[in-house]
Every structure is written in C-alpha cells, then in structure tokens.
Enzyme design. Structure first.
Site, short mmCIF file in Angstrom:
data_model
loop_
_atom_site.label_atom_id
_atom_site.label_comp_id
_atom_site.label_asym_id
_atom_site.label_seq_id
_atom_site.Cartn_x
_atom_site.Cartn_y
_atom_site.Cartn_z
N ASP A 31 0.85 -1.18 0.00
CA ASP A 31 0.00 0.00 0.00
C ASP A 31 0.90 1.24 0.00
O ASP A 31 2.13 1.14 0.11
CB ASP A 31 -0.89 -0.04 1.25
CG ASP A 31 -1.83 1.14 1.34
OD1 ASP A 31 -2.43 1.50 0.31
OD2 ASP A 31 -1.96 1.71 2.43
N ALA A 53 -13.38 9.30 10.49
CA ALA A 53 -12.77 9.53 9.18
C ALA A 53 -11.87 8.37 8.78
O ALA A 53 -11.76 8.04 7.59
CB ALA A 53 -11.97 10.83 9.19
N ARG A 103 -10.56 -2.06 -2.85
CA ARG A 103 -10.52 -2.94 -1.69
C ARG A 103 -11.83 -2.87 -0.91
O ARG A 103 -12.42 -1.79 -0.84
CB ARG A 103 -9.35 -2.53 -0.79
CG ARG A 103 -8.00 -2.72 -1.47
CD ARG A 103 -6.85 -2.08 -0.71
NE ARG A 103 -6.85 -0.62 -0.86
CZ ARG A 103 -5.86 0.16 -0.43
NH1 ARG A 103 -4.81 -0.35 0.16
NH2 ARG A 103 -5.92 1.46 -0.59
N ASP A 157 -1.77 -1.36 5.74
CA ASP A 157 -2.07 -0.90 7.10
C ASP A 157 -3.56 -0.78 7.37
O ASP A 157 -3.95 -0.33 8.45
CB ASP A 157 -1.40 0.46 7.36
CG ASP A 157 -1.95 1.55 6.44
OD1 ASP A 157 -2.49 2.55 6.96
OD2 ASP A 157 -1.84 1.41 5.21
#
Length: 273
Positions: free
Chosen positions: A15, A48, A164, A190
């Site tokens: 990522d 968020a 994803r 992560d």
C-alpha cells in the site's frame, strides 16, 4: 543458497499512505474531516479513518452512513440523509483538497527503502496499490521516486472495477508484473480492507501497525506518547488487522524481512496461505 534467500516468493505488493509513505496516513484522514466540516458536520478522526483503504468515493459514503454521522447530517438537512448527488459533490471537493495536502505528506517512512532494496536483491518484484485516484497517485509516486522508491507497478482506483476489499487491484498488479500463482505474493497493508483484499486474492498478508492508519498518528505525535500508550495503540491496531485475516503483523515495513523469510520457509515446506 543462503538461508536469507526467498526463491519461493515472487513479489510483494505494498500500500502507499501509512505503509510506505506518510507516517500515520495523515493526508487522507485530514481531508475527510474537512469536507464534512465544510457542510456543517463535525466528524471525528476515528470516524474519518474507519473505512480507510477503500476508494475515496466509497470511503465518503461509508462515513456518511455511520449512524452518528447520519444523525448529524439529518439534523441540518431537514431530516434527510445524504444523497448520491451530495456524496458525488463531496468527492469532487475531496480531490483538489487532497491534491493540495499530498506534497506535505509524501515522505518515505524510515526503513522502507532499505527493505525494498533487500527485496530487489532477492529477485522479488515490487507492486503497489492504493485507494487514491491515478492523478493523486502520480503525485505521491513522483515524490517517492525522488527518495529512491520506484515500484514495478503503481495502481490506483481507476485501474480495477472495484477497490478494496475486492481483490481486483491485486490481480491487475500480478498481471502487470507477470507473477503467478498468487500464493507467491505477499500483500502488505495498514488497513483492514487492504488485508481483506489480500486474503480474497489468495496472497500472504502482512498488517502494518505503528506507521499506519490503525494507530493514526504522525511520527511526532507517536514519539510524544509514553510507552504504555504506544503499546495500547499498537495492540489495538494489530487486533483489527488480525481479525481481518493478516497472517503476520509488523510495526513498520522496516521490519518486513524476517516475515518474508518465514513465508518463504513455509512455502518450501508445502504450506499455502
């Protein structure tokens, strides 16, 4: 053959924010807070961050659907929940705001380039995927290149039919790198949805805690914590990533090499992810 070689593995797919760049994945989180604030809805940093890793439009929709956020939205919109048109407008506002912040959040995480160098020495290909659009990805990829990190492929949200936790970006990365079968690939991420994508693709998966979204702190904020607070945050992030199916957990990509050696040994013994 040295015990440090990993001939069973063929590639690592990483990522971006929180994994290879932008310690704490701070750039996207701050912008999600801002676009809701501009519409009179104050969301928390935790809200968020919760859907982090998804395509950004999907991320906005996921935050808006949270019961607490929906209640705040309805309170100032005559009882009406957010519409698809309003989500689209927020997404359109998100992109230029995110673009402005990326320049200050594209620093490579310490130790990542050294790990990549080791992987290259082993003959491993390096792929990358992200929830950023291609336009945003070009910004961070250019900044990373200046710091010595150039993956073999860099894929954004437009490069697959769904982001994803769907596995399609991983499939596309494998195709571009000409790597198969997918159990010879390690997906490093992560975020929960990033780990889910790796599992859905049939890869080995590694969750990243300290530098990533689960802890969600800048390096300076992290360094300001006491050891008990650091341990608590790492343990919480690790628990979420393990629940998502991560085969192994590391604090940083800087700690990845022993994990890759372990996966290689397990493959050599006939074990699959």
């Amino acid at each position: 053959m040295s015990s440090q070689e990993v001939p069973q593995l063929k590639a690592v797919i990483l990522d971006w924010a929180g994994t290879t760049i932008d310690f704490g994945s701070c750039a996207p989180a701050s912008v999600f807070v801002e676009i809701f604030r501009q519409r009179g809805v104050d969301i928390t940093a935790a809200q968020a961050r919760e859907p982090m890793g998804r395509a950004k439009r999907d991320h906005i929709a996921a935050v808006a659907a949270m019961p607490e956020v929906d209640a705040l939205w309805r309170a100032i919109h005559d009882g009406a929940s957010i519409t698809n048109d309003q989500i689209e407008a927020m997404y359109n506002d998100f992109l230029p705001l995110q673009k402005k912040t990326l320049g200050n959040h594209s620093q490579m995480i310490e130790g990542v380039c050294e790990t990549i160098h080791w992987c290259r020495e082993q003959g491993l290909k390096i792929g990358s995927t992200t929830g950023y659009t291609r336009e945003l990805l070009q910004i961070v990829a250019a900044a990373a290149a200046e710091q010595g990190y150039v993956p073999d492929c860099a894929l954004g949200v437009e490069d697959a039919p769904a982001g994803r936790p769907a596995p399609y970006l991983i499939y596309q990365a494998a195709l571009q790198m000409e790597v198969f079968p997918l159990w010879r690939i390690v997906k490093v991420d992560d975020t929960v949805v990033g780990i889910e994508a790796g599992r859905n693709a049939g890869c080995w998966t590694v969750g990243v805690t300290r530098t990533g979204n689960g802890v969600g702190l800048s390096e300076a904020e992290w360094d300001g914590l006491g050891k008990p607070e650091q341990t608590e945050k790492i343990d919480a992030a690790a628990a979420s990533l393990k629940q998502a199916g991560a085969h192994r957990i590391v604090e940083s990509v800087a700690d990845l090499v022993p994990v890759l050696i372990d996966f290689n040994d397990r493959l050599a013994a006939g074990e699959l992810p």
